[in-house]
Design a protein around this motif. Structure first.
Motif, mmCIF file in Angstrom:
data_model
loop_
_atom_site.group_PDB
_atom_site.id
_atom_site.type_symbol
_atom_site.label_atom_id
_atom_site.label_comp_id
_atom_site.label_asym_id
_atom_site.label_seq_id
_atom_site.Cartn_x
_atom_site.Cartn_y
_atom_site.Cartn_z
ATOM 1 N N ALA A 173 0.833 -1.201 0.000
ATOM 2 C CA ALA A 173 0.000 0.000 0.000
ATOM 3 C C ALA A 173 0.870 1.255 0.000
ATOM 4 C CB ALA A 173 -0.938 -0.011 1.205
ATOM 5 N N TRP A 174 1.926 1.243 0.795
ATOM 6 C CA TRP A 174 2.820 2.397 0.867
ATOM 7 C C TRP A 174 3.484 2.645 -0.490
ATOM 8 C CZ3 TRP A 174 3.623 5.384 5.291
ATOM 9 C CH2 TRP A 174 4.656 6.337 5.201
ATOM 10 N N THR A 175 3.921 1.566 -1.139
ATOM 11 C CA THR A 175 4.588 1.701 -2.437
ATOM 12 C C THR A 175 3.613 2.184 -3.508
ATOM 13 O OG1 THR A 175 6.149 -0.039 -1.827
ATOM 14 C CG2 THR A 175 5.967 0.482 -4.169
ATOM 15 N N LEU A 176 2.377 1.748 -3.435
ATOM 16 C CA LEU A 176 1.378 2.228 -4.389
ATOM 17 C C LEU A 176 1.083 3.715 -4.179
ATOM 18 C CD1 LEU A 176 -1.094 -0.798 -4.469
ATOM 19 C CD2 LEU A 176 0.597 -0.141 -6.204
ATOM 20 N N ALA A 177 1.147 4.175 -2.929
ATOM 21 C CA ALA A 177 1.001 5.606 -2.673
ATOM 22 C C ALA A 177 2.173 6.380 -3.288
ATOM 23 C CB ALA A 177 0.914 5.875 -1.178
ATOM 24 N N MET A 178 3.376 5.810 -3.187
ATOM 25 C CA MET A 178 4.531 6.429 -3.837
ATOM 26 C C MET A 178 4.327 6.476 -5.352
ATOM 27 S SD MET A 178 8.505 5.209 -3.645
ATOM 28 C CE MET A 178 9.844 6.368 -3.924
ATOM 29 N N ALA A 179 3.804 5.392 -5.911
ATOM 30 C CA ALA A 179 3.523 5.363 -7.348
ATOM 31 C C ALA A 179 2.550 6.472 -7.736
ATOM 32 C CB ALA A 179 2.961 4.001 -7.748
ATOM 33 N N ASP A 180 1.561 6.721 -6.889
ATOM 34 C CA ASP A 180 0.610 7.797 -7.174
ATOM 35 C C ASP A 180 1.304 9.152 -7.141
ATOM 36 O OD1 ASP A 180 -2.150 8.593 -7.699
ATOM 37 O OD2 ASP A 180 -2.073 9.498 -5.711
ATOM 38 N N SER A 181 2.287 9.300 -6.257
ATOM 39 C CA SER A 181 3.034 10.560 -6.234
ATOM 40 C C SER A 181 3.815 10.750 -7.533
ATOM 41 C CB SER A 181 3.984 10.600 -5.031
ATOM 42 O OG SER A 181 5.174 9.878 -5.249
ATOM 43 N N PHE A 182 4.367 9.660 -8.059
ATOM 44 C CA PHE A 182 5.078 9.759 -9.336
ATOM 45 C C PHE A 182 4.102 10.110 -10.465
ATOM 46 C CE2 PHE A 182 8.559 6.604 -7.842
ATOM 47 C CZ PHE A 182 9.253 7.635 -7.256
ATOM 48 N N ARG A 183 2.911 9.556 -10.391
ATOM 49 C CA ARG A 183 1.900 9.821 -11.410
ATOM 50 C C ARG A 183 1.516 11.299 -11.422
ATOM 51 N NH1 ARG A 183 -1.248 6.216 -9.543
ATOM 52 N NH2 ARG A 183 -0.282 4.479 -10.657
ATOM 53 N N LYS A 184 1.498 11.899 -10.227
ATOM 54 C CA LYS A 184 1.053 13.293 -10.113
ATOM 55 C C LYS A 184 2.188 14.302 -10.245
ATOM 56 C CE LYS A 184 -2.889 12.139 -7.152
ATOM 57 N NZ LYS A 184 -3.443 12.141 -5.777
ATOM 58 N N GLU A 185 3.408 13.912 -9.865
ATOM 59 C CA GLU A 185 4.495 14.880 -9.771
ATOM 60 C C GLU A 185 5.607 14.682 -10.784
ATOM 61 O OE1 GLU A 185 5.881 15.413 -5.660
ATOM 62 O OE2 GLU A 185 4.196 14.157 -5.051
ATOM 63 N N SER A 186 5.682 13.528 -11.420
ATOM 64 C CA SER A 186 6.793 13.221 -12.316
ATOM 65 C C SER A 186 6.257 12.956 -13.710
ATOM 66 C CB SER A 186 7.552 11.990 -11.801
ATOM 67 O OG SER A 186 8.463 11.521 -12.758
ATOM 68 N N THR A 187 6.149 13.996 -14.508
ATOM 69 C CA THR A 187 5.527 13.828 -15.816
ATOM 70 C C THR A 187 6.407 14.356 -16.937
ATOM 71 O OG1 THR A 187 4.361 15.928 -15.565
ATOM 72 C CG2 THR A 187 3.180 13.937 -14.927
ATOM 73 N N ALA A 188 6.382 13.629 -18.041
ATOM 74 C CA ALA A 188 7.024 14.053 -19.280
ATOM 75 C C ALA A 188 6.079 15.006 -20.012
ATOM 76 C CB ALA A 188 7.331 12.824 -20.129
ATOM 77 N N PRO A 189 6.537 15.628 -21.113
ATOM 78 C CA PRO A 189 5.656 16.536 -21.866
ATOM 79 C C PRO A 189 4.345 15.896 -22.307
ATOM 80 C CG PRO A 189 7.927 16.860 -22.538
ATOM 81 C CD PRO A 189 7.933 15.681 -21.607
ATOM 82 N N ASP A 190 4.362 14.568 -22.527
ATOM 83 C CA ASP A 190 3.122 13.899 -22.953
ATOM 84 C C ASP A 190 2.216 13.549 -21.776
ATOM 85 O OD1 ASP A 190 4.476 11.831 -21.754
ATOM 86 O OD2 ASP A 190 4.662 10.598 -23.552
ATOM 87 N N GLY A 191 2.643 13.908 -20.549
ATOM 88 C CA GLY A 191 1.823 13.668 -19.368
ATOM 89 C C GLY A 191 2.087 12.361 -18.664
ATOM 90 N N ASP A 192 2.920 11.497 -19.245
ATOM 91 C CA ASP A 192 3.232 10.220 -18.612
ATOM 92 C C ASP A 192 4.287 10.408 -17.527
ATOM 93 O OD1 ASP A 192 1.488 8.689 -20.088
ATOM 94 O OD2 ASP A 192 2.964 8.170 -21.624
ATOM 95 N N PRO A 193 4.254 9.559 -16.497
ATOM 96 C CA PRO A 193 5.292 9.649 -15.462
ATOM 97 C C PRO A 193 6.649 9.231 -16.007
ATOM 98 C CG PRO A 193 3.928 7.712 -15.107
ATOM 99 C CD PRO A 193 3.273 8.504 -16.210
ATOM 100 N N VAL A 194 7.714 9.816 -15.471
ATOM 101 C CA VAL A 194 9.066 9.414 -15.876
ATOM 102 C C VAL A 194 9.748 8.633 -14.756
ATOM 103 C CG1 VAL A 194 9.350 11.276 -17.526
ATOM 104 C CG2 VAL A 194 10.020 11.641 -15.153
ATOM 105 N N ALA A 195 9.084 8.507 -13.613
ATOM 106 C CA ALA A 195 9.568 7.664 -12.520
ATOM 107 C C ALA A 195 8.515 6.607 -12.226
ATOM 108 C CB ALA A 195 9.842 8.497 -11.263
ATOM 109 N N ALA A 196 8.962 5.496 -11.659
ATOM 110 C CA ALA A 196 8.033 4.396 -11.392
ATOM 111 C C ALA A 196 8.358 3.724 -10.075
ATOM 112 C CB ALA A 196 8.089 3.366 -12.525
#
Length: 253
Positions: A173-196
């Motif tokens: 659960a903790w790691t999935l929350a981290m994944a959500d942070s990457f989804r919201k804060e780590s984005t390329a120009p196309d909107g996709d995350p660049v961290a996982a």
């Protein structure tokens, strides 16, 4: 092992490995070094860490591998380690969390709460500290990866494995929350995350030493430490958007 420097897939990547002296850690250090990464292994025991690093240097001549004694239960030490690595190398591209432990009982009623206390520290707390410490650096990397090893038991707990299954479920659960942070804060120009942030799911691990000790054992459903290491090293072969928040099953569901 030998390889050509300019063709190694992880050349230029800086990857930290928590739990470096265990069987999974040693296999992962070896694989990352073979693939050309700058590898920094962390462990709480200096002698075990030194032995692990020496083994990698013997197996992979010219390996760019280093070590750091860290108490992963000390959040300030872990944050300082993450900051130091980024300052020294200019970037940190991965933290592979290979720290754990196991406690169990014969029945649910026999479960000991102090087993939960042990697992809360070794399994849950250490992961909380590495994820919080390294998340900012992984966000700044063009290819940040955070990976943890979970267990099939978290998805199908047994009566005697309540504490272990609960601890692994908490880390997922903790790691999935981290994944959500990457989804919201780590984005390329196309909107996709660049961290996982990724969860690898196993039944249990088996090392060459375990197979040698029990040559007749089948270790059904177990994952070889070398196969785990190969999967971890391959995380940079796939886009972050494809990996982020995923469970990668290395055993039957």
């Amino acid at each position: 092992m030998s390889t050509t420097a300019d063709t190694r897939p992880l050349r230029g990547k800086v990857v930290a490995v928590a739990g470096a002296s265990g069987p999974a850690g040693q296999a992962t250090l070896r694989r990352l070094a073979y693939d050309g990464a700058t590898v920094i292994g962390a462990d709480i025991d200096q002698h075990r860490l030194d032995a692990a690093l020496a083994a990698v240097r013997t197996a992979v001549p010219g390996a760019d591998v280093h070590g750091q004694v860290i108490d992963l239960l000390d959040p300030q030490e872990v944050h300082d380690w993450a900051d130091h690595l980024e300052a020294e190398h200019g970037h940190v591209d991965g933290l592979l969390h290979l720290v754990g432990g196991w406690r169990g009982s014969k029945t649910f009623f026999d479960t000991r709460i102090d087993d939960w206390d042990f697992l809360h520290d070794t399994v849950v707390r250490t992961l909380q500290h590495t994820s919080l410490a390294f998340q900012p650096a992984l966000l700044r990397s063009p290819a940040g990866r955070y990976a943890m090893v979970s267990a099939a038991a978290a998805h199908k707990p047994t009566a005697g494995g309540a504490a272990y299954a609960a601890a692994k479920a908490a880390t997922e659960a903790w790691t999935l929350a981290m994944a959500d942070s990457f989804r919201k804060e780590s984005t390329a120009p196309d909107g996709d995350p660049v961290a996982a942030a990724v969860i690898l799911v196993i039944k249990a691990l088996v090392s060459p030493e375990m197979r040698a000790e029990k040559p007749d054992a089948k270790f059904a459903g177990f994952t070889d430490t070398a196969d785990l290491a190969t999967t971890l090293a391959s995380l940079w072969d796939r886009p972050a958007a494809e990996l982020n928040g995923q469970h990668l099953w290395l055993t039957a569901r």
